[in-house]
Write a protein that holds these residues in place. Structure first.
Motif, short mmCIF file in Angstrom:
data_model
loop_
_atom_site.label_atom_id
_atom_site.label_comp_id
_atom_site.label_asym_id
_atom_site.label_seq_id
_atom_site.Cartn_x
_atom_site.Cartn_y
_atom_site.Cartn_z
N ALA A 63 -12.15 2.79 1.07
CA ALA A 63 -11.53 1.46 1.12
C ALA A 63 -11.81 0.58 -0.10
O ALA A 63 -11.79 -0.65 0.00
CB ALA A 63 -11.98 0.74 2.39
N HIS A 64 -12.06 1.18 -1.26
CA HIS A 64 -12.26 0.36 -2.46
C HIS A 64 -11.00 -0.43 -2.79
O HIS A 64 -9.89 0.10 -2.73
CB HIS A 64 -12.62 1.26 -3.65
CG HIS A 64 -13.91 1.99 -3.47
ND1 HIS A 64 -14.06 3.35 -3.68
CD2 HIS A 64 -15.14 1.54 -3.09
CE1 HIS A 64 -15.31 3.70 -3.45
NE2 HIS A 64 -15.98 2.63 -3.08
N PRO A 96 -7.17 5.84 -8.67
CA PRO A 96 -6.54 5.93 -7.34
C PRO A 96 -6.85 7.24 -6.64
O PRO A 96 -6.99 7.30 -5.43
CB PRO A 96 -5.04 5.82 -7.64
CG PRO A 96 -4.96 5.16 -8.98
CD PRO A 96 -6.18 5.57 -9.73
N LYS A 97 -6.98 8.32 -7.43
CA LYS A 97 -7.31 9.63 -6.88
C LYS A 97 -8.35 10.27 -7.79
O LYS A 97 -8.21 10.23 -9.01
CB LYS A 97 -6.08 10.52 -6.78
CG LYS A 97 -6.37 11.92 -6.25
CD LYS A 97 -5.14 12.83 -6.34
CE LYS A 97 -4.12 12.50 -5.30
NZ LYS A 97 -3.02 13.51 -5.27
N ARG A 135 -7.90 6.13 -3.02
CA ARG A 135 -8.24 4.71 -2.85
C ARG A 135 -6.95 3.88 -2.74
O ARG A 135 -6.55 3.20 -3.68
CB ARG A 135 -9.09 4.24 -4.04
CG ARG A 135 -10.39 5.02 -4.19
CD ARG A 135 -11.19 4.64 -5.43
NE ARG A 135 -12.47 5.32 -5.46
CZ ARG A 135 -12.65 6.54 -5.98
NH1 ARG A 135 -11.63 7.20 -6.53
NH2 ARG A 135 -13.85 7.10 -5.96
N PRO A 136 -6.31 3.91 -1.58
CA PRO A 136 -5.02 3.23 -1.42
C PRO A 136 -5.07 1.71 -1.53
O PRO A 136 -4.02 1.08 -1.73
CB PRO A 136 -4.57 3.65 -0.02
CG PRO A 136 -5.35 4.89 0.28
CD PRO A 136 -6.66 4.69 -0.40
N LEU A 137 -6.26 1.10 -1.41
CA LEU A 137 -6.35 -0.37 -1.44
C LEU A 137 -6.64 -0.92 -2.82
O LEU A 137 -6.86 -2.13 -2.96
CB LEU A 137 -7.42 -0.85 -0.45
CG LEU A 137 -7.20 -0.54 1.03
CD1 LEU A 137 -8.25 -1.24 1.88
CD2 LEU A 137 -5.80 -0.93 1.49
N LEU A 138 -6.63 -0.09 -3.86
CA LEU A 138 -6.85 -0.61 -5.21
C LEU A 138 -5.72 -1.51 -5.68
O LEU A 138 -5.81 -2.10 -6.75
CB LEU A 138 -7.04 0.54 -6.21
CG LEU A 138 -8.41 1.22 -6.23
CD1 LEU A 138 -8.44 2.30 -7.30
CD2 LEU A 138 -9.54 0.21 -6.46
N VAL A 141 0.83 -1.20 0.00
CA VAL A 141 0.00 0.00 0.00
C VAL A 141 0.87 1.26 0.00
O VAL A 141 0.57 2.23 -0.70
CB VAL A 141 -0.97 -0.01 1.20
CG1 VAL A 141 -1.71 1.32 1.31
CG2 VAL A 141 -1.97 -1.16 1.06
N GLN A 142 1.96 1.24 0.77
CA GLN A 142 2.85 2.40 0.79
C GLN A 142 3.44 2.66 -0.59
O GLN A 142 3.54 3.82 -1.02
CB GLN A 142 3.98 2.17 1.80
CG GLN A 142 3.55 2.24 3.26
CD GLN A 142 3.26 3.66 3.70
OE1 GLN A 142 2.25 4.25 3.32
NE2 GLN A 142 4.12 4.22 4.51
#
Length: 242
Positions: free
Chosen positions: A122-123, A150-151, A164-167, A5-6
């Motif tokens: 959290a998508h 993502p944004k 959406r960091p979890l994509l 994720v980072q």
């Protein structure tokens, strides 16, 4: 999970180190994982929880769960009650659209009030695959096949973006991360299995797909984003990549 994720956050310039981010937490597995990885990643998390009062005691159970988790983590939390059915009736829209409008309007105000740099939802890749398949069934063009980015801008307006960091990950891996690695509990929404809702019907269909197939659909959405950015002369990392 944290490293993945980072890296995704860095690659897509979603946040800078130490940024304050409004994290939208329902109490489900996806949002609990989002909260955990952002907090562990060094971002200042402000938690937002919506109680739409659509699932009787279950809605209140979710609120209590998230409130207690925020107290345990010593994290600021803000909770909003909505009369979702009345809003839907007054505006002539579906319950789903009413809940979407209400939450994004509130997120925009709350993020502005608390000086947040982004609003994190959290998508994940399963949600991305659902979106692409739903749009495909509706006869979407290129933009519809891009799925979620993502944004993106907040549909309710304002200057603070939705991220959406979890994509970069799937639902299976999220549950593995929570259950087997971090030992974090979550709550389940009983309405997620009601296939009367179009998205839930597609979700049931996707449950027959392998993890690799879901990842491939999500990757196709990223490729489509690159095509669209290239066609529109946008200077993005994705532009022209196939």
């Amino acid at each position: 999970m944290l490293r993945r994720v980072q890296k995704y956050i860095r690659d897509h310039a979603l946040l800078a180190k130490g940024d304050r981010v409004l994290v939208c937490v329902s109490g489900g597995a996806d949002s609990m994982a989002l909260w955990d990885v952002l907090q562990r990643g060094g971002y200042e998390c402000v938690i937002a929880h919506c109680n739409f009062h659509l699932r009787s005691d279950e809605s209140d159970r979710d609120e209590v769960f998230v409130r207690e988790e925020a107290a345990r983590r010593e994290t600021r939390i803000y909770i909003k009650d909505f009369d979702t059915r009345d809003y839907a009736h007054e505006n002539g829209i579906s319950i789903e659209m009413a809940a979407r409008d209400l939450r994004y309007q509130w997120f925009a105000l709350l993020a502005q009030e608390h000086g947040c740099q982004a609003i994190a939802v959290a998508h994940h890749q399963n949600d991305q695959a659902e979106t692409v398949l739903l749009n495909l069934k509706r006869g979407a063009g290129l933009r519809g096949l891009c799925g979620m980015r993502p944004k993106s801008d907040n549909p309710a307006g304002g200057d603070i973006p939705i991220i959406r960091p979890l994509l970069c990950t799937t639902r299976d891996y999220i549950e593995h991360y929570l259950h087997d690695i971090r030992k974090i509990d979550w709550v389940n929404d009983s309405t997620n299995t009601d296939i009367a809702f179009a998205r839930n019907a597609v979700r049931a269909q996707l449950s027959q797909y392998t993890k690799a197939e879901i990842e491939h659909i999500a990757a196709t959405a990223e490729h489509m984003q690159g095509y669209v950015d290239w066609l529109e002369n946008r200077d993005t990392n994705a532009a022209g990549k196939v």
